[in-house]
Design an enzyme around this catalytic site. Structure first.
Site, PDB file in Angstrom:
ATOM      1  N   ASN A 172       0.845  -1.201   0.000  1.00 13.19           N
ATOM      2  CA  ASN A 172       0.000   0.000   0.000  1.00 13.19           C
ATOM      3  C   ASN A 172       0.871   1.238   0.000  1.00 13.19           C
ATOM      4  O   ASN A 172       1.966   1.245   0.565  1.00 13.19           O
ATOM      5  CB  ASN A 172      -0.924   0.045   1.214  1.00 13.19           C
ATOM      6  CG  ASN A 172      -1.929   1.164   1.067  1.00 13.19           C
ATOM      7  OD1 ASN A 172      -2.787   1.121   0.200  1.00 13.19           O
ATOM      8  ND2 ASN A 172      -1.795   2.208   1.883  1.00 13.19           N
ATOM      9  N   TRP A 190      -1.470   8.005   9.958  1.00 17.85           N
ATOM     10  CA  TRP A 190      -2.472   7.315   9.140  1.00 17.85           C
ATOM     11  C   TRP A 190      -3.746   7.248   9.958  1.00 17.85           C
ATOM     12  O   TRP A 190      -3.767   6.756  11.079  1.00 17.85           O
ATOM     13  CB  TRP A 190      -1.997   5.953   8.637  1.00 17.85           C
ATOM     14  CG  TRP A 190      -1.309   5.048   9.612  1.00 17.85           C
ATOM     15  CD1 TRP A 190      -1.694   4.761  10.887  1.00 17.85           C
ATOM     16  CD2 TRP A 190      -0.115   4.293   9.368  1.00 17.85           C
ATOM     17  NE1 TRP A 190      -0.821   3.874  11.456  1.00 17.85           N
ATOM     18  CE2 TRP A 190       0.154   3.568  10.546  1.00 17.85           C
ATOM     19  CE3 TRP A 190       0.746   4.143   8.268  1.00 17.85           C
ATOM     20  CZ2 TRP A 190       1.261   2.719  10.655  1.00 17.85           C
ATOM     21  CZ3 TRP A 190       1.832   3.294   8.398  1.00 17.85           C
ATOM     22  CH2 TRP A 190       2.075   2.598   9.568  1.00 17.85           C
ATOM     23  N   GLU A 238      -1.212   1.035  -5.689  1.00 20.40           N
ATOM     24  CA  GLU A 238      -1.141   2.429  -6.148  1.00 20.40           C
ATOM     25  C   GLU A 238      -0.057   2.607  -7.205  1.00 20.40           C
ATOM     26  O   GLU A 238      -0.174   3.466  -8.093  1.00 20.40           O
ATOM     27  CB  GLU A 238      -0.854   3.372  -4.970  1.00 20.40           C
ATOM     28  CG  GLU A 238      -2.050   3.733  -4.109  1.00 20.40           C
ATOM     29  CD  GLU A 238      -2.325   2.775  -2.963  1.00 20.40           C
ATOM     30  OE1 GLU A 238      -1.629   1.736  -2.868  1.00 20.40           O
ATOM     31  OE2 GLU A 238      -3.240   3.039  -2.156  1.00 20.40           O
ATOM     32  N   ASP A 287      -4.739  22.290   9.420  1.00 16.80           N
ATOM     33  CA  ASP A 287      -5.140  21.249   8.476  1.00 16.80           C
ATOM     34  C   ASP A 287      -5.917  21.784   7.279  1.00 16.80           C
ATOM     35  O   ASP A 287      -6.215  22.976   7.195  1.00 16.80           O
ATOM     36  CB  ASP A 287      -5.945  20.170   9.217  1.00 16.80           C
ATOM     37  CG  ASP A 287      -5.468  18.783   8.840  1.00 16.80           C
ATOM     38  OD1 ASP A 287      -5.340  18.514   7.634  1.00 16.80           O
ATOM     39  OD2 ASP A 287      -5.220  17.979   9.762  1.00 16.80           O
TER      40      ASP A 287
END
Ligand code: FMN
Ligand code: MN
Length: 486
Positions: A172, A190, A238, A287
């Protein structure tokens, strides 16, 4: 399709941006502490260029930011004249998943070959190994940004985090920010629903005292760099998708100190591990919501080895009050995946996510409505579709609404509402960064059925027509208007 030759690393991307007049070099010293953020924020808010800071204060490594922060730059990054070209390629590929007859099967071949050509290729060596440093290294050498005044520290904001599913061995890659705690350790942010976090949990279930190998690539060719944010299903590689996007396989090299592979053309590689029994306070961090995400407990990444090019570049980004660079990156992803969504739900004619909705807060969906309750079916479909599960507000309108024209959406959606009847609430997983929910990761979402209501939905009053002038009058007045030179 494309006249652009393939871009093989960050340097190629910089040159392509420069040729297109999409890059500004900054020759003087600027501080990665706040100052680069202020530059990047100003630039993106004024539709300014990508910025290459040649002298970030305190580091010898030049820093590239806002490289993806416009539609034109995304087209350059992906080697297309229009992002929709990629959507069309994906639609073409999807259409031949279920070939009906011989002719269709034959038609498939070249396309399948294209897919085969997308598989990543393992190579022995690559530019990211020009310098290998097993002991003598420090994260402080890189111009890691301290983005906003109340951030908990400096954050690597554009990493590709590589892990392996400990059960299937499948790779991943996720883009998860990393707070630099000291010269050799970082946070590993994560979020709980992401694939890296799942790998961590599965490994921990086997051996809570163990560790999971993690490698991080910073900076790669643009398609590969973008692939860390792709919302693709678990165990779908990916790097394969990146190969598809760039029409050339991604070359992967084995790491020095763990069993992972990383893109050979990367600028900087951090190899190491995450302990399964170690958590540390991460954040706060200004953020992409435009607010600070609060402190939280996250795993810790220990760097054991750094490899890099002889003269590496540092690729980074800033998130903050929208729009920022991530809005453009997210837009590209949304357009690329629309065909996938449409294949599953052909009634969806278009999707729009305004920048102010910061991806998860607002999705406007146009559908060709065919049966009673259709809008609600689509809301539920979206809440079950990968990361679209986080969508806080879904507005479903009829297909004749131009959903990219937000004033038209506000006007027509509000006119179509009987709020008590047309709003649906749903409980479920929500974005970790949503600070308004009653608790982290779990809360409520709202769907608004702003389609015309039908009598088969219990609406027995007539629905009025939208006002439109007839063509003859429009044409006549247009001529008179011109004669007045208004
Ligand atoms: C600039 C940027 C920063 C991001 N930071 C994080 C992060 O810190 N944590 C996280 O879980 N997702 C973050 N994301 C979103 C993930 O990259 C995205 O959800 C991706 O699909 C995750 O990969 P995965 O599905 O393989 O887990 C970020 C995205 C962007 C564009
Ligand atoms: Mn993934």
């Amino acid at each position: 399709m494309s006249s652009i030759t393939s871009l093989n690393d960050v340097g190629d991307f910089i040159r392509a941006l420069e040729r297109a007049g999409e890059l500004q070099r900054i020759p003087f010293e600027v501080d990665p502490y706040l100052e680069i953020t202020e530059f990047a924020d100003r630039s993106v808010k004024r539709n300014g260029p990508a910025l290459l800071f040649e002298k970030p204060k305190g580091s010898d490594v030049p820093l590239l930011i806002n490289a993806f922060a416009s539609m034109r730059r995304l087209e350059i990054a992906l080697g297309v004249d229009n992002i929709e070209d990629i959507a069309a390629r994906i639609a073409g590929y999807l259409q031949m998943q279920k070939p009906e007859g011989l002719v269709d099967k034959l038609k498939m071949l070249p396309k399948l070959a294209e897919m085969n050509a997308a598989f990543p290729k393992t190579v022995k060596d690559g530019p990211c190994k020009e310098v290998i440093r097993r002991s003598d290294f420090s994260l402080d050498e890189f111009p890691i940004l301290h983005c906003w005044p109340h951030d908990g520290g400096r954050f690597i904001t554009f990493p590709l985090v590589f892990t392996k599913n400990p059960e299937t061995g499948k790779r991943n890659v996720g883009m998860y920010r990393m707070q630099a705690y000291d010269e050799r350790t970082t946070g590993m942010h994560w979020q709980t629903q992401k694939h890296g976090a799942e790998h961590f949990r599965r490994a921990r279930a086997k051996n809570p005292e163990g560790r999971i190998p993690v490698s991080v690539a910073i900076g790669a060719d643009p398609a590969t760099a973008l692939s860390g944010m792709l919302p693709i299903p678990p165990d779908l590689d990916e790097m394969m998708f990146a190969g598809f996007l760039r029409r050339e396989p991604v070359e992967m090299v084995p790491c020095e100190t763990n069993d992972l592979e990383v893109p050979a053309n990367a600028e900087i590689i951090l190899e190491g591990y995450v302990n399964l029994n170690e958590m540390r306070t991460e954040g706060p961090f200004g953020d992409h919501t435009g607010f600070y995400s609060l402190e939280g407990e996250y795993p810790v990444f220990h760097v054991e080895c750094v490899t890099h090019k002889k003269d590496p570049l540092y690729l980074t980004t800033v998130v903050g009050p929208p729009p920022q660079e991530d809005y453009y990156m997210g837009y590209a992803v949304e357009r690329v995946f629309l065909p996938v969504m449409k294949m599953q739900y052909p009634e969806i004619t278009d999707v729009a996510m305004p920048a102010e909705g910061i991806f998860h807060n607002l999705m406007i969906v146009a559908i060709r409505k065919s049966y009673p309750g259709h809008a609600r079916k689509i809301m539920n479909a979206i809440w079950s579709l990968g990361q679209a599960m986080f969508t806080k507000v879904i507005v479903v309108v009829d297909h004749d609404v131009d959903i990219h024209n937000y004033s038209e959406v506000v006007w027509k959606a509000l006119c179509a509402l009987d709020p008590e009847r047309d709003v649906q609430f749903s409980l479920g997983p929500v974005d970790t960064l949503d600070h308004a929910q009653r608790m982290q990761d779990y809360g409520s979402k709202m769907g608004i059925d702003a389609t015309r209501k039908w009598d088969t939905e219990g609406f027995t009053r007539p629905w009025p027509d939208e006002i439109k002038m007839d063509e003859a009058t429009r044409a006549r007045i247009a001529t008179l208007w011109k004669s007045l030179q208004l």
